[in-house]
Design a protein around this motif. Structure first.
Motif, PDB file in Angstrom:
ATOM      1  N   LEU A  81       4.714  -2.962 -10.362  1.00  0.00           N
ATOM      2  CA  LEU A  81       3.462  -3.075 -11.114  1.00  0.00           C
ATOM      3  C   LEU A  81       2.465  -4.022 -10.464  1.00  0.00           C
ATOM      4  CD1 LEU A  81       4.649  -3.111 -14.839  1.00  0.00           C
ATOM      5  CD2 LEU A  81       3.741  -1.212 -13.502  1.00  0.00           C
ATOM      6  N   THR A  82       2.943  -5.144  -9.953  1.00  0.00           N
ATOM      7  CA  THR A  82       2.027  -6.165  -9.426  1.00  0.00           C
ATOM      8  C   THR A  82       1.889  -6.133  -7.915  1.00  0.00           C
ATOM      9  OG1 THR A  82       3.765  -7.848  -9.211  1.00  0.00           O
ATOM     10  CG2 THR A  82       2.658  -7.655 -11.347  1.00  0.00           C
ATOM     11  N   GLY A  83       2.871  -5.525  -7.219  1.00  0.00           N
ATOM     12  CA  GLY A  83       2.857  -5.538  -5.772  1.00  0.00           C
ATOM     13  C   GLY A  83       3.298  -6.861  -5.165  1.00  0.00           C
ATOM     14  N   PRO A 134      12.712  -8.398 -17.046  1.00  0.00           N
ATOM     15  CA  PRO A 134      12.706  -6.931 -16.964  1.00  0.00           C
ATOM     16  C   PRO A 134      11.561  -6.446 -16.089  1.00  0.00           C
ATOM     17  CG  PRO A 134      11.879  -7.667 -19.101  1.00  0.00           C
ATOM     18  CD  PRO A 134      12.396  -8.882 -18.403  1.00  0.00           C
ATOM     19  N   GLY A 135      11.795  -5.345 -15.423  1.00  0.00           N
ATOM     20  CA  GLY A 135      10.760  -4.773 -14.576  1.00  0.00           C
ATOM     21  C   GLY A 135      11.334  -3.728 -13.659  1.00  0.00           C
ATOM     22  N   GLY A 238       3.624  14.153  -9.081  1.00  0.00           N
ATOM     23  CA  GLY A 238       4.599  13.432  -8.279  1.00  0.00           C
ATOM     24  C   GLY A 238       5.257  12.303  -9.055  1.00  0.00           C
ATOM     25  N   LEU A 239       5.708  11.278  -8.323  1.00  0.00           N
ATOM     26  CA  LEU A 239       6.370  10.146  -8.955  1.00  0.00           C
ATOM     27  C   LEU A 239       5.379   9.341  -9.775  1.00  0.00           C
ATOM     28  CD1 LEU A 239       8.631   8.815  -6.048  1.00  0.00           C
ATOM     29  CD2 LEU A 239       9.309  10.231  -7.983  1.00  0.00           C
ATOM     30  N   LEU A 240       5.822   8.912 -10.951  1.00  0.00           N
ATOM     31  CA  LEU A 240       4.971   8.150 -11.861  1.00  0.00           C
ATOM     32  C   LEU A 240       5.444   6.703 -11.945  1.00  0.00           C
ATOM     33  CD1 LEU A 240       4.741  10.807 -14.709  1.00  0.00           C
ATOM     34  CD2 LEU A 240       2.907  10.201 -13.120  1.00  0.00           C
ATOM     35  N   ARG A 241       4.511   5.775 -11.938  1.00  0.00           N
ATOM     36  CA  ARG A 241       4.828   4.369 -12.126  1.00  0.00           C
ATOM     37  C   ARG A 241       5.151   4.113 -13.600  1.00  0.00           C
ATOM     38  NH1 ARG A 241       1.763   0.443  -8.882  1.00  0.00           N
ATOM     39  NH2 ARG A 241       0.998  -0.358 -10.879  1.00  0.00           N
ATOM     40  N   PRO A 242       5.803   2.982 -13.894  1.00  0.00           N
ATOM     41  CA  PRO A 242       6.118   2.698 -15.299  1.00  0.00           C
ATOM     42  C   PRO A 242       4.891   2.402 -16.155  1.00  0.00           C
ATOM     43  CG  PRO A 242       6.781   0.872 -13.889  1.00  0.00           C
ATOM     44  CD  PRO A 242       6.411   1.997 -12.979  1.00  0.00           C
ATOM     45  N   ASP A 243       3.722   2.241 -15.533  1.00  0.00           N
ATOM     46  CA  ASP A 243       2.502   1.996 -16.312  1.00  0.00           C
ATOM     47  C   ASP A 243       1.588   3.218 -16.336  1.00  0.00           C
ATOM     48  OD1 ASP A 243       1.797   1.932 -13.652  1.00  0.00           O
ATOM     49  OD2 ASP A 243       0.530   0.148 -13.807  1.00  0.00           O
ATOM     50  N   GLU A 244       2.154   4.397 -16.067  1.00  0.00           N
ATOM     51  CA  GLU A 244       1.375   5.631 -16.185  1.00  0.00           C
ATOM     52  C   GLU A 244       2.276   6.742 -16.701  1.00  0.00           C
ATOM     53  OE1 GLU A 244      -0.166   6.470 -12.311  1.00  0.00           O
ATOM     54  OE2 GLU A 244       1.806   6.722 -11.407  1.00  0.00           O
TER      55      GLU A 244
END
Length: 342
Positions: A81-83, A134-135, A238-244
């Motif tokens: 999420l933050t990089g 968590p993350g 495609g692949l989705l991030r946990p914030d989308e």
């Protein structure tokens, strides 16, 4: 067939495919199917831990030339999420030496012996101590040999925390409960809970390895009902991030239906996404945590009827509770089918 045997079969199958694909290229390959998909719930073989949990991950080494000892390594981590790069507190990943028959580990482990055309196995240990935040993180696996070359693979590591509790607060209450056409006191949107659904999906996944889910949802007055299908990646997105997330909305009822995004950080905003669907229609939107905190649904109802309906108005029906919203939708494809409307 047990989950362990299924995971082992998938690991062998995926690696055999990879080895066949790379057989024309010279060099060393490091690969594990574990963690190749990001989502901890719908991923094929996700790497998931809760605080105080330790897991062992099989990592394959393969080469088509040369032989010798290869020492695999792992570099942790980047926060998805933050990089931000760095070790999250309490999360450890390593390739420890094998255990001897006495219960002790090899004092001077030379690594894993690799021969041409043969798959060799290394075991990585991943542990999350109490208090690990968590993350979702990425870690890089690597291996090097002066004759066989070098290889890397990036995997996803999920540390799960408790699911946030539901609340009964209607986000952006004035905006959601507004009746677009007609007068009178508008109905109030019902707040739909999500925590129990999230916990149930993870429980079923842990017990059976199930990767897709169908959740039945009904309003308390039983006048409206939905089915929500939850799956993994979408071929289009495609692949989705946990914030989308990708949200499909299908109307299987007679009257028109609407789905709106909600952003409780800016309730007066005009950039909300909207889907309006007549009977038999379906559409989709991609949402982000940056501008979406929930979703709400509306329906068209007859405003005045004399022999037949002389006009319709749009009334609010339901909105998802916000605290566990992204625990349910994040990183996934959710199809909301409005199947009951009385």
């Amino acid at each position: 067939m047990s989950i362990t045997r299924v995971a082992g079969f998938l690991s062998a199958l995926l690696f055999s495919i990879l080895a066949a694909t790379l057989s024309e290229a010279a060099g060393l390959t490091i690969f594990t199917p574990t963690g190749t998909d990001p989502d901890p719930l719908t991923g094929l073989v996700p790497l998931v831990l809760r605080p105080t949990e330790t897991k062992s991950v099989g990592v394959n080494l393969w080469s088509d030339q040369g032989e010798g000892f290869v020492f695999p390594d792992v570099t942790c981590c980047v926060d998805v999420l933050t990089g931000v790069q760095g070790n999250p507190p309490g999360l450890s990943m390593s390739f420890p030496p094998p255990i001897l028959f006495s219960g002790r580990r090899f004092p001077f482990w030379p690594g894993v012996f690799v021969t041409p055309g043969q798959t060799s196995l290394a075991v990585m240990t991943v542990a999350a101590a109490a208090g690990t935040p968590p993350g979702q993180y990425t870690a890089k696996l690597s291996a090097f040999h002066p004759e066989m070359g070098a290889s890397e693979q990036t995997i996803f590591v999920n540390v799960l925390g408790p699911t946030p509790a539901d609340d009964t607060v209607t986000p952006c209450r004035t905006q959601i409960n507004n009746v677009v056409v007609g007068n009178g006191t508008p109905p109030v949107a019902e707040v739909l809970p999500l925590k129990s659904a999230v916990d149930a999906m993870f429980s079923v996944n842990a017990a059976s390895g199930k990767k897709s889910f169908t959740i039945a949802v009904a309003a308390t007055d039983n006048r409206n009902g939905w089915e929500i299908d939850v799956t993994g990646r979408n071929p289009t997105f495609g692949l989705l991030r946990p914030d989308e997330a990708v949200v499909n909305f299908a109307n299987e009822t007679d009257e028109d239906k609407d789905l709106w995004t909600v952003n409780s950080a800016a309730c007066g905003g005009t950039n909300n996404q909207h889907l309006h669907m007549a009977n038999g229609q379906a559409g989709s939107i991609r949402i982000s945590k940056a501008d979406t905190t929930s979703l709400y649904v509306r329906r068209d109802v007859c405003g005045f009827r004399l022999f037949f309906c002389w006009g319709y108005r749009s009334e609010p029906v339901a909105v998802f509770t916000e605290p566990p919203f992204w625990s349910f939708f994040g990183g996934r494809v959710a199809t909301i089918r409005w199947s009951i409307s009385r």
